[in-house]
Scaffold this motif. Sequence first.
Motif, PDB file in Angstrom:
ATOM      1  N   ARG A   1      33.768  38.740   9.707  1.00  0.00           N
ATOM      2  CA  ARG A   1      33.454  37.417  10.251  1.00  0.00           C
ATOM      3  C   ARG A   1      34.656  36.480  10.135  1.00  0.00           C
ATOM      4  N   GLU A   2      35.309  36.475   8.963  1.00  0.00           N
ATOM      5  CA  GLU A   2      36.478  35.613   8.764  1.00  0.00           C
ATOM      6  C   GLU A   2      37.636  36.060   9.650  1.00  0.00           C
ATOM      7  N   TYR A   3      37.822  37.375   9.740  1.00  0.00           N
ATOM      8  CA  TYR A   3      38.923  37.895  10.553  1.00  0.00           C
ATOM      9  C   TYR A   3      38.755  37.499  12.014  1.00  0.00           C
ATOM     10  N   ASN A   4      37.553  37.635  12.553  1.00  0.00           N
ATOM     11  CA  ASN A   4      37.320  37.298  13.958  1.00  0.00           C
ATOM     12  C   ASN A   4      37.622  35.826  14.235  1.00  0.00           C
ATOM     13  N   GLN A   5      37.248  34.950  13.305  1.00  0.00           N
ATOM     14  CA  GLN A   5      37.514  33.526  13.515  1.00  0.00           C
ATOM     15  C   GLN A   5      39.010  33.226  13.443  1.00  0.00           C
ATOM     16  N   LEU A   6      39.710  33.786  12.446  1.00  0.00           N
ATOM     17  CA  LEU A   6      41.152  33.541  12.342  1.00  0.00           C
ATOM     18  C   LEU A   6      41.894  34.177  13.514  1.00  0.00           C
ATOM     19  N   PHE A   7      41.470  35.375  13.911  1.00  0.00           N
ATOM     20  CA  PHE A   7      42.074  36.068  15.049  1.00  0.00           C
ATOM     21  C   PHE A   7      41.960  35.217  16.321  1.00  0.00           C
ATOM     22  N   THR A   8      40.786  34.672  16.554  1.00  0.00           N
ATOM     23  CA  THR A   8      40.563  33.873  17.762  1.00  0.00           C
ATOM     24  C   THR A   8      41.338  32.565  17.712  1.00  0.00           C
ATOM     25  N   MET A   9      41.302  31.881  16.571  1.00  0.00           N
ATOM     26  CA  MET A   9      42.021  30.618  16.472  1.00  0.00           C
ATOM     27  C   MET A   9      43.522  30.819  16.503  1.00  0.00           C
ATOM     28  N   HIS A  10      44.003  31.931  15.961  1.00  0.00           N
ATOM     29  CA  HIS A  10      45.444  32.215  16.038  1.00  0.00           C
ATOM     30  C   HIS A  10      45.889  32.294  17.497  1.00  0.00           C
ATOM     31  N   GLY A  11      45.213  33.137  18.284  1.00  0.00           N
ATOM     32  CA  GLY A  11      45.601  33.285  19.678  1.00  0.00           C
ATOM     33  C   GLY A  11      45.411  32.015  20.483  1.00  0.00           C
ATOM     34  N   THR A  12      44.269  31.351  20.282  1.00  0.00           N
ATOM     35  CA  THR A  12      43.983  30.129  21.033  1.00  0.00           C
ATOM     36  C   THR A  12      44.996  29.041  20.720  1.00  0.00           C
ATOM     37  N   ALA A  13      45.327  28.886  19.428  1.00  0.00           N
ATOM     38  CA  ALA A  13      46.277  27.847  19.039  1.00  0.00           C
ATOM     39  C   ALA A  13      47.676  28.151  19.551  1.00  0.00           C
ATOM     40  N   MET A  14      48.108  29.406  19.430  1.00  0.00           N
ATOM     41  CA  MET A  14      49.455  29.747  19.890  1.00  0.00           C
ATOM     42  C   MET A  14      49.600  29.537  21.393  1.00  0.00           C
ATOM     43  N   ILE A  15      48.576  29.881  22.154  1.00  0.00           N
ATOM     44  CA  ILE A  15      48.653  29.760  23.609  1.00  0.00           C
ATOM     45  C   ILE A  15      48.471  28.313  24.059  1.00  0.00           C
ATOM     46  N   PHE A  16      47.423  27.662  23.559  1.00  0.00           N
ATOM     47  CA  PHE A  16      47.030  26.362  24.110  1.00  0.00           C
ATOM     48  C   PHE A  16      47.488  25.168  23.285  1.00  0.00           C
TER      49      PHE A  16
ATOM     50  N   SER B   1      52.407  26.456  22.270  1.00  0.00           N
ATOM     51  CA  SER B   1      53.486  26.784  23.215  1.00  0.00           C
ATOM     52  C   SER B   1      53.661  25.711  24.286  1.00  0.00           C
ATOM     53  N   THR B   2      52.624  25.489  25.092  1.00  0.00           N
ATOM     54  CA  THR B   2      52.752  24.518  26.178  1.00  0.00           C
ATOM     55  C   THR B   2      52.942  23.094  25.659  1.00  0.00           C
ATOM     56  N   PRO B   3      52.169  22.608  24.671  1.00  0.00           N
ATOM     57  CA  PRO B   3      52.426  21.247  24.170  1.00  0.00           C
ATOM     58  C   PRO B   3      53.818  21.081  23.559  1.00  0.00           C
TER      59      PRO B   3
ATOM     60  N   TYR C   1      56.513  40.234  22.153  1.00  0.00           N
ATOM     61  CA  TYR C   1      57.930  40.221  22.544  1.00  0.00           C
ATOM     62  C   TYR C   1      58.163  39.248  23.699  1.00  0.00           C
ATOM     63  N   VAL C   2      57.208  39.177  24.625  1.00  0.00           N
ATOM     64  CA  VAL C   2      57.365  38.256  25.750  1.00  0.00           C
ATOM     65  C   VAL C   2      57.175  36.810  25.306  1.00  0.00           C
ATOM     66  N   LEU C   3      56.105  36.540  24.564  1.00  0.00           N
ATOM     67  CA  LEU C   3      55.787  35.157  24.236  1.00  0.00           C
ATOM     68  C   LEU C   3      56.555  34.638  23.026  1.00  0.00           C
ATOM     69  N   PHE C   4      56.673  35.442  21.970  1.00  0.00           N
ATOM     70  CA  PHE C   4      57.488  34.991  20.840  1.00  0.00           C
ATOM     71  C   PHE C   4      58.967  35.025  21.226  1.00  0.00           C
ATOM     72  N   GLY C   5      59.398  36.161  21.784  1.00  0.00           N
ATOM     73  CA  GLY C   5      60.788  36.245  22.208  1.00  0.00           C
ATOM     74  C   GLY C   5      61.108  35.298  23.337  1.00  0.00           C
ATOM     75  N   GLY C   6      60.171  35.147  24.286  1.00  0.00           N
ATOM     76  CA  GLY C   6      60.427  34.341  25.465  1.00  0.00           C
ATOM     77  C   GLY C   6      60.185  32.866  25.295  1.00  0.00           C
ATOM     78  N   ALA C   7      59.418  32.459  24.289  1.00  0.00           N
ATOM     79  CA  ALA C   7      59.126  31.033  24.102  1.00  0.00           C
ATOM     80  C   ALA C   7      59.629  30.511  22.759  1.00  0.00           C
ATOM     81  N   VAL C   8      59.340  31.223  21.662  1.00  0.00           N
ATOM     82  CA  VAL C   8      59.673  30.670  20.343  1.00  0.00           C
ATOM     83  C   VAL C   8      61.181  30.659  20.114  1.00  0.00           C
ATOM     84  N   PHE C   9      61.887  31.716  20.490  1.00  0.00           N
ATOM     85  CA  PHE C   9      63.351  31.705  20.322  1.00  0.00           C
ATOM     86  C   PHE C   9      63.998  30.559  21.110  1.00  0.00           C
ATOM     87  N   PRO C  10      63.664  30.351  22.401  1.00  0.00           N
ATOM     88  CA  PRO C  10      64.220  29.178  23.085  1.00  0.00           C
ATOM     89  C   PRO C  10      63.787  27.846  22.460  1.00  0.00           C
TER      90      PRO C  10
END
Length: 644
Positions: free
Chosen positions: A80-95, A98-100, A405-414
């Motif tokens: 239960r805890e893993y699913n919540q952290l997994f979802t919030m990790h992806g949602t936060a990184m994407i929305f 990165s864009t903000p 590799y695309v999103l961390f390499g393509g967004a976080v490094f820049p």
Amino acid sequence: MSSSTAAERGTGPDPAAMAALDSHWAAAPTLRNWFATVDHKRIGRRYLVTAALFFGFAGASALAMRTQLAGPEAGVLSAREYNQLFTMHGTAMIFLFSTPMLFGFGNFLVPLMIGTRDMAFPRLNAFGYWVFLFAGLFMWASVPAGAAPNGGWFAYVPLTDERHTPGLHLDVYTLGLLFLGISTTAGAINFIVTALKLRAPGMSLNRVPIFVWAIVATAFMVLFALPVLNLDNALLFLDRRFDTRFFEPERGGNVLLWQHLFWIFGHPDVYIIVMPALGIVSAVLPVFCRRGIVGYPLVVFSIVAIAIISFGVWVHHMFATGLPQLSYGFFSAASTVITIPSGLQIFAWLATMLFGRIVLSVPFLFVVGFLVTFVIGGFTGVMFALTAFDQQTTDTYFVVAHFHYVLFGGAVFPILAGIYYWLPKITGRMFDARLGRWAFWLVFLGMNLTFFPMHVSGLLGMPRRVYTYSGGLGWDALNVLATVGAYVLAVGLLLVAIGVVHALRRGDPAPDDPWGGDSLEWATSSPPKPYNFAVIPRVRSLHPVWDPATAESTGPGADEDRILAEGRRTLFTSEFDGRPERAVEMPEETLKPLVAAVGLLVLFLGLLFAWYWIAAGSGALVAGTLATWLWPPHRAPEEAGMTT
């Protein structure tokens, strides 16, 4: 090539005009003005700091997940805890990161790069930030309450309907993204109008910095892609709350409708995230190669082409869903074609490095790290364009490795390159270069040690979205390596944060142009004045700070219609060739954007907890605030043509 600033080449306007500009644009350092500011630079800094904090929350979630997966049958987190952290990790990184974060760079830099004094709609800009902040808090507050989204950042139905996921979890997700979408849409509109109408005189479209092109292309993509995601979330909320069953086949719905709508947004969103980051690379690289970027028209063409083609490749996320085989061929071809404009930019950057004189600085190191990781991610992306390979590796850790590799390499490094490159301009302080180099090597090594082994574990059959696994499957050592890499990466990112704090507290004062930059932000003080430019420059080159004629336009004898010291005024210019049209009056500090954002927060809380009468009341508050906001001010007849 000269890198001196305009202030060093000329005296600018007379002291009386400077004093008038200060009186009109500077805001008293009061608590009210802190909440009421509409200054694009302060708002841009807030976007950067807030997005970095959400990145920290998402990164801590990732560390917890990697610790859970370090060995088989671990008990660090429950399912239960893993699913919540997994979802919030992806949602936060994407929305929420990165864009903000990239829009934060855009807020601070776009007006400076195009030679104007603020965004086209300063109050809308402030409103967008407050909505972003409240939407992020709305979603992250669900974690300690145990009600965080738990269906993955993609929220596939029917797993996320009310029957399979009861409670508030997915209601937080759908309402949070709808709330956040208001901010993103407002920001996109603002960027487009600012770039089209507020460019300095002479800045025709063939003289616009590539970073600005990238931001504008991203803004157009947001306007076309985001309504589809909003529709998807609205339909899911209605299904869960009011039993409308848009996604239930037994009642005339369609399960795949969610995936089609989500990925029509989701694949362009990859480029919505990456495109401004590519613009950062095109801004940083020429400065440390001591020459203009090779193939400027081709790079601009590639930005526009990627923005268009990205809307026609979404089905490659659905090659395992049983769609008609004929359709796979078309989308496989489109997914392959989009690599061509991406490759154009890669070769332009490599040619710039080849024909330039490289200066090994910290921002340049992060650009090189981006090139290495992004090319690896792009190579595996081409593999996924092949239907047979995609069907074999779908829902395995090979996919996780690819998109990191695309999103961390393509967004976080820049992003990290941009932080080090523009930190002197944003803060007026220089960073510690040795600490920056340590941060780069730890981030680069940690990132590759974390995500490269996932290619192998995916090929060995390790599925995505699992919180534990049995021993003896050949995945144990690979997961240990990935977890060690995650901690090395975290230390590197911590050094970046320490370096920023060190620069703010103990950094040497930054000169106006420490790097010898070529775009107009380096023609201002560090940090810039509230009005940005004492004289709005007349641009005569793609590299205005390297161009003596542009510098002379801000020196003694500058045209009065480019000083505009009679009020909070800036200049409207034509969309294509940057011809001066008229002066416009910019709004002052106001609390209305904050009040409207608070009203929206209460509205979404009312919807979440089914307090519909509270939601209706707060909706009325928002409508009333917008009415007073948009009510035209009373002006003297001679000022009637100067409002935005």
